[in-house]
Design an enzyme around this catalytic site. Structure first.
Site, PDB file in Angstrom:
ATOM      1  N   LYS A 155       0.841  -1.209   0.000  1.00  0.00           N
ATOM      2  CA  LYS A 155       0.000   0.000   0.000  1.00  0.00           C
ATOM      3  C   LYS A 155       0.868   1.247   0.000  1.00  0.00           C
ATOM      4  O   LYS A 155       1.954   1.252   0.589  1.00  0.00           O
ATOM      5  CB  LYS A 155      -0.880   0.007   1.261  1.00  0.00           C
ATOM      6  CG  LYS A 155      -1.833  -1.164   1.330  1.00  0.00           C
ATOM      7  CD  LYS A 155      -3.197  -0.759   0.803  1.00  0.00           C
ATOM      8  CE  LYS A 155      -4.016  -1.974   0.371  1.00  0.00           C
ATOM      9  NZ  LYS A 155      -4.548  -1.925  -0.957  1.00  0.00           N
ATOM     10  N   CYS A 156       0.369   2.302  -0.626  1.00  0.00           N
ATOM     11  CA  CYS A 156       1.071   3.585  -0.570  1.00  0.00           C
ATOM     12  C   CYS A 156       1.119   4.037   0.890  1.00  0.00           C
ATOM     13  O   CYS A 156       0.169   3.826   1.609  1.00  0.00           O
ATOM     14  CB  CYS A 156       0.345   4.623  -1.422  1.00  0.00           C
ATOM     15  SG  CYS A 156       0.979   4.615  -3.114  1.00  0.00           S
ATOM     16  N   PRO A 157       2.218   4.617   1.345  1.00  0.00           N
ATOM     17  CA  PRO A 157       3.329   5.140   0.523  1.00  0.00           C
ATOM     18  C   PRO A 157       4.474   4.162   0.271  1.00  0.00           C
ATOM     19  O   PRO A 157       5.502   4.581  -0.244  1.00  0.00           O
ATOM     20  CB  PRO A 157       3.823   6.312   1.383  1.00  0.00           C
ATOM     21  CG  PRO A 157       3.603   5.855   2.791  1.00  0.00           C
ATOM     22  CD  PRO A 157       2.359   5.004   2.762  1.00  0.00           C
TER      23      PRO A 157
END
Lengths: 380, 81
Positions: B17-19
């Protein structure tokens, strides 16, 4: 225990003291059915119609153009689908910007499922709709309705509503203006055919939205027949809440020019200081053409949820458009459409009465929280 | 169709998942020579917006984003400096 600095006015403005007072009085005086003909009913009817007159005056409408709904979202749903329904013969095409509130986009999805078409016009890096493309889209044959917000709810950027209204007028297309973020704060731009707003965003109670339909605009509710609110909104009006909403709008309008200028200066301070004190930050939205109370920024390499949690612990209530903080796995459609960083996102929106020292405390706390979260993630 | 430059380095950020994909990209872009291309494989929808946004902020070049058959994208970035 530190007092919490509440910086989420774009979600909901705290109840204005005058709204509270009006609400308590109207609960006693305005409970009866305003559609009936006995004393208590006439009293409720008078309260409701006085509130309607006040709200209409504040929004630049006629009282008979104004209906009260159960929320801003409901006002948008009814406004979009009711106008499309009323203009079926003119066409089935809907034009919106890519950064409208989800209530507009979701109403558009219903329209598509019913066989209608939707064109979504993109925005620039600041979040402002491409006016030339919007005007072009409106000119397409079969356009039944166009929708544009006064200012974006996530980044604050104002939209060229008056210009869009001019393009709509030239092609005989009604324009629905979603004024949820600016009603009570800024003048309503001219040229709307349908107007939607939400009372709890200007300091009224939750549970009251406004749907105004300009005289001459074709409108037909898609819901089962009901006599209330000029057949635009079904169901018994919440008279006490409507009275309180009108009281709040009167109160905030009286102080709007000074108070909003003061909040806008605090937003300027946040925009400048965050850039100076937090490395690798993108301050988002138009720095000048914006709603007075909203500022959004994204911190590179920072998990938005972690930052919100840390800010909450430090006593700051803010919101975020990052995906992990929303109920969906997707980041905010607004940030996506703008092409700006979606992670590490923080929206600060200042309610009336925000003190400069609260903002300064936030600005003092932020850099260290961001630094610690980056450190924990292994970012040098 | 234009020729896609063969990436000098592929970062597998699938499932992350970002970041995190952006953090991996920032860490590893200096491993490739100037003007070489790094491919970030990611399936978090946020990465689709955030990798190009990172390029804009960091003055690298977003070459293109190509859909992967199994879902997600190969997002190509050219090292500018």
């Amino acid at each position: 225990m530190y007092p919490v600095a509440y910086f989420d006015a774009a979600s909901s403005e705290p109840l204005h003291p005058q709204a509270r007072e009006a609400l308590l009085a109207a609960i006693d005086a305005g409970w009866a059915d305003p559609a009936r003909l006995y004393g208590a009913a006439r009293r409720a009817h008078l309260l409701l119609e006085q509130a309607r007159t006040d709200v209409a005056e504040a929004l630049g409408a006629r009282p008979d153009e104004v209906s009260f709904t159960a929320s801003g979202t409901q006002a948008v749903h009814l406004g979009v689908l009711g106008t499309l329904h009323g203009r079926r013969r003119a066409g089935r095409h809907l034009v919106t910007s890519a950064v409208e509130h989800s209530s507009v986009l979701h109403a558009g999805q219903v329209h598509e499922r019913e066989g209608g078409t939707v064109e979504t016009v993109g925005v620039d890096l600041s979040g402002r709709v491409d006016l030339a493309r919007f005007a072009e889209a409106v000119a397409a044959p079969g356009t039944a309705l166009a929708c544009l917000q006064t200012a974006n709810h996530e980044v604050g950027t104002t939209q060229p509503v008056a210009e869009a209204a001019g393009a709509c007028r030239a092609h005989g297309v009604p324009l629905l203006v979603d004024a949820a973020q600016t009603a009570g704060r800024m003048p309503i731009p001219p040229g709307w055919s349908v107007l939607a707003a939400s009372a709890h965003k200007w300091g009224g109670p939750a549970g009251v939205g406004v749907l105004a339909v300009r005289k001459g605009t074709r409108f037909r509710s898609f819901l089962p027949e009901d006599e209330r609110e000029r057949r635009r909104v079904p169901g018994f009006e919440n008279v006490p809440a409507v009275v309180a909403a009108a009281a709040a709008l009167r109160a905030v309008r009286a102080e709007a020019e000074r108070e909003q200028a003061r909040l806008s200066a605090l937003v300027d301070r946040i925009r400048t200081r965050v850039k100076e004190t937090v490395p690798d930050v993108e301050v988002i939205g138009d720095p000048v053409g914006r709603a007075p109370h909203i500022v959004t920024f994204s911190c590179l390499y920072v998990d938005g949820e972690a930052l919100l949690t840390e800010l909450d612990k430090a006593g700051f209530a803010v919101s975020s458009g990052s995906s992990c903080t929303a109920s969906t796995l997707r980041p905010s459609h607004v940030l996506e459409a703008m092409g700006v960083l979606t992670h590490g996102n923080v929206r600060v929106s200042l309610p009336r009465g925000t003190r400069a020292d609260e903002v300064d405390a936030f600005l003092a706390a932020l850099p260290d929280l961001v630094r610690r979260i980056r450190q924990d993630a292994g970012v040098a | 169709m234009t020729e896609v430059t063969q990436p000098a380095l592929t970062i597998d950020a699938l499932g992350k998942k970002c970041p995190i994909p952006i953090i991996m990209l920032a860490e590893q872009i200096n491993y490739v020579p100037l003007n070489a291309v790094v491919a970030v494989l990611a399936d978090d929808p946020a990465a689709y917006t955030d990798v190009p946004a990172w390029c804009r902020l960091k003055s690298h070049r977003h070459v293109g984003s190509y859909e992967l058959p199994e879902g997600g994208w190969a997002i190509h970035v050219r090292r500018n400096y």
